[in-house]
Design a protein around this motif. Structure first.
Motif, PDB file in Angstrom:
ATOM      1  N   ASN A 277       0.813  -1.173   0.039  1.00  0.00           N
ATOM      2  CA  ASN A 277       0.074  -0.157   0.118  1.00  0.00           C
ATOM      3  C   ASN A 277       0.909   1.121  -0.031  1.00  0.00           C
ATOM      4  O   ASN A 277       0.672   2.101  -0.653  1.00  0.00           O
ATOM      5  N   TRP A 278       1.805   1.399   0.754  1.00  0.00           N
ATOM      6  CA  TRP A 278       2.595   2.476   0.890  1.00  0.00           C
ATOM      7  C   TRP A 278       3.609   2.548  -0.559  1.00  0.00           C
ATOM      8  O   TRP A 278       3.831   3.827  -0.781  1.00  0.00           O
ATOM      9  N   THR A 279       3.777   1.578  -1.024  1.00  0.00           N
ATOM     10  CA  THR A 279       4.512   1.705  -2.195  1.00  0.00           C
ATOM     11  C   THR A 279       3.639   2.353  -3.085  1.00  0.00           C
ATOM     12  O   THR A 279       4.005   3.114  -3.890  1.00  0.00           O
ATOM     13  N   GLU A 280       2.462   2.121  -3.399  1.00  0.00           N
ATOM     14  CA  GLU A 280       1.196   2.677  -4.092  1.00  0.00           C
ATOM     15  C   GLU A 280       1.182   4.197  -3.693  1.00  0.00           C
ATOM     16  O   GLU A 280       1.095   5.061  -4.590  1.00  0.00           O
ATOM     17  N   TYR A 281       0.696   4.319  -2.377  1.00  0.00           N
ATOM     18  CA  TYR A 281       0.647   5.723  -1.855  1.00  0.00           C
ATOM     19  C   TYR A 281       1.936   6.833  -2.241  1.00  0.00           C
ATOM     20  O   TYR A 281       1.636   7.877  -2.843  1.00  0.00           O
ATOM     21  N   ARG A 282       3.308   6.190  -2.047  1.00  0.00           N
ATOM     22  CA  ARG A 282       4.323   7.025  -2.508  1.00  0.00           C
ATOM     23  C   ARG A 282       4.240   7.446  -3.914  1.00  0.00           C
ATOM     24  O   ARG A 282       4.687   8.607  -4.220  1.00  0.00           O
ATOM     25  N   GLU A 283       4.283   6.472  -4.647  1.00  0.00           N
ATOM     26  CA  GLU A 283       3.973   6.864  -6.092  1.00  0.00           C
ATOM     27  C   GLU A 283       3.023   7.838  -6.560  1.00  0.00           C
ATOM     28  O   GLU A 283       3.344   8.888  -7.331  1.00  0.00           O
ATOM     29  N   LEU A 285       1.860  10.189  -4.267  1.00  0.00           N
ATOM     30  CA  LEU A 285       2.283  11.367  -3.835  1.00  0.00           C
ATOM     31  C   LEU A 285       3.458  12.019  -4.643  1.00  0.00           C
ATOM     32  O   LEU A 285       3.132  13.115  -4.850  1.00  0.00           O
ATOM     33  N   VAL A 286       4.192  11.423  -5.279  1.00  0.00           N
ATOM     34  CA  VAL A 286       5.383  11.730  -6.084  1.00  0.00           C
ATOM     35  C   VAL A 286       4.570  12.360  -7.397  1.00  0.00           C
ATOM     36  O   VAL A 286       4.951  13.390  -7.992  1.00  0.00           O
ATOM     37  N   ALA A 287       3.624  11.574  -7.793  1.00  0.00           N
ATOM     38  CA  ALA A 287       2.972  12.143  -9.000  1.00  0.00           C
ATOM     39  C   ALA A 287       2.154  13.264  -8.798  1.00  0.00           C
ATOM     40  O   ALA A 287       1.909  14.104  -9.857  1.00  0.00           O
ATOM     41  N   ALA A 288       1.848  13.426  -7.812  1.00  0.00           N
ATOM     42  CA  ALA A 288       0.885  14.951  -7.636  1.00  0.00           C
ATOM     43  C   ALA A 288       1.774  16.048  -7.655  1.00  0.00           C
ATOM     44  O   ALA A 288       0.902  17.073  -8.113  1.00  0.00           O
ATOM     45  N   SER A 289       2.896  15.944  -7.384  1.00  0.00           N
ATOM     46  CA  SER A 289       4.044  17.357  -7.581  1.00  0.00           C
ATOM     47  C   SER A 289       5.165  17.108  -7.539  1.00  0.00           C
ATOM     48  O   SER A 289       5.870  16.229  -6.796  1.00  0.00           O
ATOM     49  N   PRO A 290       5.990  17.563  -8.454  1.00  0.00           N
ATOM     50  CA  PRO A 290       7.529  17.453  -8.406  1.00  0.00           C
ATOM     51  C   PRO A 290       7.969  17.820  -7.173  1.00  0.00           C
ATOM     52  O   PRO A 290       9.210  17.339  -6.741  1.00  0.00           O
ATOM     53  N   GLU A 291       7.505  18.693  -6.386  1.00  0.00           N
ATOM     54  CA  GLU A 291       7.990  19.298  -5.238  1.00  0.00           C
ATOM     55  C   GLU A 291       7.989  18.108  -4.292  1.00  0.00           C
ATOM     56  O   GLU A 291       8.720  18.148  -3.123  1.00  0.00           O
ATOM     57  N   ASN A 292       6.974  17.388  -4.202  1.00  0.00           N
ATOM     58  CA  ASN A 292       6.788  16.102  -3.227  1.00  0.00           C
ATOM     59  C   ASN A 292       7.913  15.153  -3.184  1.00  0.00           C
ATOM     60  O   ASN A 292       8.363  14.753  -2.235  1.00  0.00           O
ATOM     61  N   GLN A 392      13.184  25.275   7.571  1.00  0.00           N
ATOM     62  CA  GLN A 392      12.509  24.933   6.542  1.00  0.00           C
ATOM     63  C   GLN A 392      11.481  24.184   6.413  1.00  0.00           C
ATOM     64  O   GLN A 392      11.606  23.069   6.801  1.00  0.00           O
ATOM     65  N   ALA A 393      10.214  24.701   6.264  1.00  0.00           N
ATOM     66  CA  ALA A 393       9.097  23.761   6.165  1.00  0.00           C
ATOM     67  C   ALA A 393       8.850  23.155   5.098  1.00  0.00           C
ATOM     68  O   ALA A 393       9.472  23.686   3.985  1.00  0.00           O
ATOM     69  N   LEU A 394       8.465  21.792   5.129  1.00  0.00           N
ATOM     70  CA  LEU A 394       8.308  21.060   3.974  1.00  0.00           C
ATOM     71  C   LEU A 394       6.821  21.029   3.503  1.00  0.00           C
ATOM     72  O   LEU A 394       6.019  20.460   4.314  1.00  0.00           O
ATOM     73  N   ASN A 395       6.359  21.569   2.541  1.00  0.00           N
ATOM     74  CA  ASN A 395       5.036  21.528   2.003  1.00  0.00           C
ATOM     75  C   ASN A 395       4.739  20.596   0.949  1.00  0.00           C
ATOM     76  O   ASN A 395       5.238  20.637  -0.107  1.00  0.00           O
ATOM     77  N   PHE A 396       3.853  19.658   1.512  1.00  0.00           N
ATOM     78  CA  PHE A 396       3.617  18.753   0.301  1.00  0.00           C
ATOM     79  C   PHE A 396       2.306  19.163  -0.435  1.00  0.00           C
ATOM     80  O   PHE A 396       1.417  19.769   0.258  1.00  0.00           O
ATOM     81  N   GLN A 397       2.494  18.880  -1.833  1.00  0.00           N
ATOM     82  CA  GLN A 397       1.141  19.363  -2.581  1.00  0.00           C
ATOM     83  C   GLN A 397       0.270  18.146  -2.683  1.00  0.00           C
ATOM     84  O   GLN A 397       0.874  16.913  -3.254  1.00  0.00           O
ATOM     85  N   VAL A 398      -0.800  18.158  -2.336  1.00  0.00           N
ATOM     86  CA  VAL A 398      -1.820  16.789  -2.458  1.00  0.00           C
ATOM     87  C   VAL A 398      -3.115  17.155  -3.178  1.00  0.00           C
ATOM     88  O   VAL A 398      -3.420  18.325  -3.423  1.00  0.00           O
ATOM     89  N   ASN A 399      -3.518  16.126  -3.818  1.00  0.00           N
ATOM     90  CA  ASN A 399      -4.776  16.089  -4.687  1.00  0.00           C
ATOM     91  C   ASN A 399      -5.768  15.122  -3.934  1.00  0.00           C
ATOM     92  O   ASN A 399      -5.495  14.621  -2.676  1.00  0.00           O
ATOM     93  N   ASP A 400      -7.054  14.886  -4.357  1.00  0.00           N
ATOM     94  CA  ASP A 400      -7.990  14.088  -3.689  1.00  0.00           C
ATOM     95  C   ASP A 400      -7.447  12.722  -3.685  1.00  0.00           C
ATOM     96  O   ASP A 400      -7.963  12.141  -2.360  1.00  0.00           O
ATOM     97  N   THR A 401      -6.702  12.159  -4.609  1.00  0.00           N
ATOM     98  CA  THR A 401      -6.307  10.741  -4.409  1.00  0.00           C
ATOM     99  C   THR A 401      -5.449  10.351  -3.176  1.00  0.00           C
ATOM    100  O   THR A 401      -5.510   9.741  -2.382  1.00  0.00           O
ATOM    101  N   VAL A 402      -4.389  11.559  -3.132  1.00  0.00           N
ATOM    102  CA  VAL A 402      -3.447  11.420  -2.072  1.00  0.00           C
ATOM    103  C   VAL A 402      -4.056  11.572  -0.644  1.00  0.00           C
ATOM    104  O   VAL A 402      -3.973  10.885   0.343  1.00  0.00           O
ATOM    105  N   LEU A 403      -5.213  12.542  -0.564  1.00  0.00           N
ATOM    106  CA  LEU A 403      -6.055  12.701   0.563  1.00  0.00           C
ATOM    107  C   LEU A 403      -6.880  11.429   0.986  1.00  0.00           C
ATOM    108  O   LEU A 403      -6.700  10.961   1.997  1.00  0.00           O
ATOM    109  N   LYS A 404      -7.415  10.712  -0.003  1.00  0.00           N
ATOM    110  CA  LYS A 404      -7.736   9.404   0.098  1.00  0.00           C
ATOM    111  C   LYS A 404      -7.154   8.442   0.642  1.00  0.00           C
ATOM    112  O   LYS A 404      -7.363   7.678   1.917  1.00  0.00           O
ATOM    113  N   ASP A 405      -5.671   8.560  -0.008  1.00  0.00           N
ATOM    114  CA  ASP A 405      -4.693   7.442   0.653  1.00  0.00           C
ATOM    115  C   ASP A 405      -4.342   7.785   1.983  1.00  0.00           C
ATOM    116  O   ASP A 405      -4.349   6.959   2.830  1.00  0.00           O
ATOM    117  N   ILE A 406      -4.088   9.037   2.667  1.00  0.00           N
ATOM    118  CA  ILE A 406      -3.824   9.295   3.944  1.00  0.00           C
ATOM    119  C   ILE A 406      -5.107   8.980   4.873  1.00  0.00           C
ATOM    120  O   ILE A 406      -4.830   8.304   5.873  1.00  0.00           O
TER     121      ILE A 406
END
Length: 646
Positions: A277-283, A285-292, A392-406
């Motif tokens: 699950n975490w493998t898929e979540y990470r993929e 999360l990374v796809a949601a933004s290059p900054e992630n 330095q704060a690390l700000n993650f950019q998330v979308n609805d898919t990532v929110l559901k994963d969390i």
């Protein structure tokens, strides 16, 4: 530690021929370094003292097949009835037959061990099957913890976290410069290879097997701080100079202020889930933004993590659970080092177990706690440089898919944790000092306490794992010492017999201790049953029928660890533990202090063993441990008093 968990799910355990050395423990090794001249030659090309014996350490041996099989039979005898044992004897006989498959597997294993390109014949198999290929969450099933005693000088969370960070960075410097002293046991140097996995690395999720990412410890000089689920980066070097403890405290105070009272999105919870699950979540999360991806790499490459929790545990049970798993949000479970500091100034540590066993991190944590307690850590100037940059704060950019994963990960974590129980027995009646007056091995003594406690609760003895370290060999890790023996069964039955004499109880205990010591000595010398059988099984080739030995129910049963136990000890720890390895068993980590014993007992809440349910089983086993410890104290005190009258 260590810690042990997945280890038990893939192999049985026991030890082989007998040599006279007792169990090696990490922290006693440091003191021994100055007293012994090791037989292992020094490598003059080593880059630093830490690795001076490394190339000349012996390789992990492959025991003789016949010796292992006889040890195996001896280990399962007290667990089986006559009919089942006869079947196991036949399976062993078939496996050992001249020209049979067992001989072929042994030849293959010997060839692998003798291959000059293979440092340790077990290393790759073990790492993959016991850890990286293991897909259950690391939290509960893999991770372990230490709970520190209170620091009377440092009550504020930022203050205590800063002191811990300074001490840990001092330890890192010794590791990076390879000036850390070699751990010794009985005059023999231990393998120091695993220290390369301590700082600036991270377990990375991947299907079907995870991998370890190692980052340059010289060019990565930052720590990551978690507060209210939010991630912050603190550079530990500014203008070529390491931040002082006062400056680190200043940075942590700023983080606490910046994080405020509202909790952030629980990115860290993603690391608490099943590894696939975490493998898929990470993929995603990374796809949601290059900054992630950049933010993740900052976390993964950090020296270590400081978790500034907003909870206030008070009791040992509360503190232990908070270090064991916390709320599952204010963590990044893939990091091997996470120092945890609570709102009330209490503190502890959580370790990811894949590439490092508990002896190495115990030494790190002992260094931190002892150094701060005895004022041996250099804290630097109390002046805070005005040019110090903000964390330095690390700000993650998330979308609805990532929110559901969390949300899914958080729900899965809560469900998992709510199924498990943990309690601590801080037994203050006696410890190592009195046990030595009883002329007993402290570790063997505690193993018999556990055996007696289990017999009191269940009326029988069942397979028990104790971790034995094999770090005297190149890249050695652990072997299994099987605590249930014919002698231990006779002991617990004699102890619980109201008509047995004191003399017979003492004799039974001494005999059981001797057997436990012999098994442990074999195990630390690389002559255990479990890892050898594990290796033989791994040499099976496609198309070859699995031998009867590995199909025999006794093979699986004898490695089903109803008690999974291990010892790491420190006078500075108030807790140490991890979870059970089977859902009808207990995880029992223990510390043998000078004048106290401490047991961490973990199990599922709805414990069911062989069809019988045990409500509050974790707490009941804790009670039986206390009763067993009292019984053994009373028994040996009688002997001690009798000797004093002579």
């Amino acid at each position: 530690m260590s810690l042990l968990r997945n280890v038990s799910k893939i192999s049985p355990r026991f030890s082989m021929a007998a040599r006279s050395t007792l169990q090696q423990r990490a922290m006693s090794a440091v003191a021994a370094a100055a007293k012994h001249q090791p037989k292992t030659p020094i490598d003059p090309t080593a880059a630093g003292p830490m690795l001076r014996y490394q190339k000349n350490l012996p390789k992990l041996p492959v025991p003789a097949l016949s010796a292992t099989l006889q040890k195996y039979l001896k280990s399962v005898r007290p667990l089986l009835n006559d009919e089942d044992f006869k079947r196991t004897e036949e399976a062993v006989k078939d496996f050992e037959a001249p020209g049979g498959l067992g001989q072929k597997l042994q030849e293959r294993l010997l060839a692998r061990a003798q291959d000059p390109s293979v440092v340790n014949w077990m290393e790759d198999w073990w790492l993959d099957q016991a850890y990286m290929g293991y897909r259950d969450p690391v939290v509960i099933y893999v991770s372990y913890f230490f709970l520190y005693k209170d620091d009377k000088l440092r009550k504020l969370p930022a203050q205590r976290a800063a002191a811990i960070a300074t001490a840990a960075l001092a330890f890192k410097k010794e590791v990076v410069n390879k000036t850390l002293s070699v751990e010794m046991a009985k005059g023999e140097p231990m393998c120091m290879d695993s220290y390369k996995y301590m700082f600036n690395n991270c377990r990375m999720p991947k299907k079907p097997s995870d991998y370890e990412a190692i980052f340059d410890p010289v060019n990565n000089n930052h720590i990551v701080v978690l507060r209210k689920n939010k991630f912050y980066v603190v550079d530990t070097i500014h203008d070529g100079q390491q931040l002082s403890t006062a400056e680190l405290q200043h940075q942590f105070e700023q983080i606490i202020n910046d994080a405020g009272s509202l909790k952030g999105l629980a990115i860290g919870a993603l690391t608490s889930d099943n590894r696939d699950n975490w493998t898929e979540y990470r993929e995603r999360l990374v796809a949601a933004s290059p900054e992630n991806a950049k933010a993740l790499e900052k976390i993964e490459s950090s020296d270590f993590i400081i978790c500034l929790d907003d909870s206030t545990p008070v009791t040992r049970d509360e503190g232990s659970r908070a270090c064991w798993h916390g709320d599952g949000r204010n963590r990044f479970f893939d990091k091997p080092l996470q120092f945890i500091v609570f709102e009330n100034g209490k503190a502890g540590f959580m370790g990811e177990h894949s590439c490092m066993d508990g002896t190495a991190t115990c030494r790190l944590n002992e260094y931190v706690c002892d150094g701060l307690n005895r004022n041996k850590i250099e804290h630097g100037s109390t002046q805070i440089r005005s040019s110090l940059p903000q964390p330095q704060a690390l700000n993650f950019q998330v979308n609805d898919t990532v929110l559901k994963d969390i949300q899914t990960a958080e729900s899965n974590f809560d469900t998992l944790v709510n199924k498990h129980d943990l309690t601590v027995l801080a037994y203050q009646s006696y410890g190592k000092n009195l046990i030595k007056k009883f002329k007993c091995s402290p570790d063997g003594f505690v193993q018999m306490v556990l055996q007696l406690a289990y017999y009191k609760m269940f009326g029988t003895s069942r397979p028990t794992y104790e971790s034995a370290q094999t770090r005297k060999f190149q890249r050695g890790r652990t072997e299994t010492a099987r605590s249930v023996t014919t002698e231990s069964v006779a002991f617990v039955k004699t102890m619980e017999d109201p008509h047995a004499s004191t003399e017979s109880k003492l004799a039974a205990l001494r005999t059981a201790l001797k057997a436990q010591g012999a098994y442990m000595a074999d195990a630390v010398n690389g002559h255990g049953v479990d890892r050898h059988l594990f290796g033989l099984k791994n040499t099976l080739q496609n198309g070859e029928e699995k031998p009867k030995l590995f199909q025999d129910p006794a093979y699986a049963y004898s490695s089903h660890w109803y008690i999974s136990s291990s010892q790491l000890s420190s006078e500075h720890f108030d807790g140490y533990g991890w979870g059970q390895v089977v859902n009808d068993g207990f995880g029992c980590a223990y510390m043998i202090k000078n004048n106290a014993l401490q047991f961490n007992v973990a199990s599922v809440k709805d414990l069911e063993v062989h069809g019988t349910k045990y409500v509050n089983g974790t707490h009941h086993f804790k009670q039986y441990i206390e009763e067993a410890a009292n019984d053994m104290r009373d028994l040996l005190s009688t002997e001690l008093q009798a000797e004093a009258k002579l």
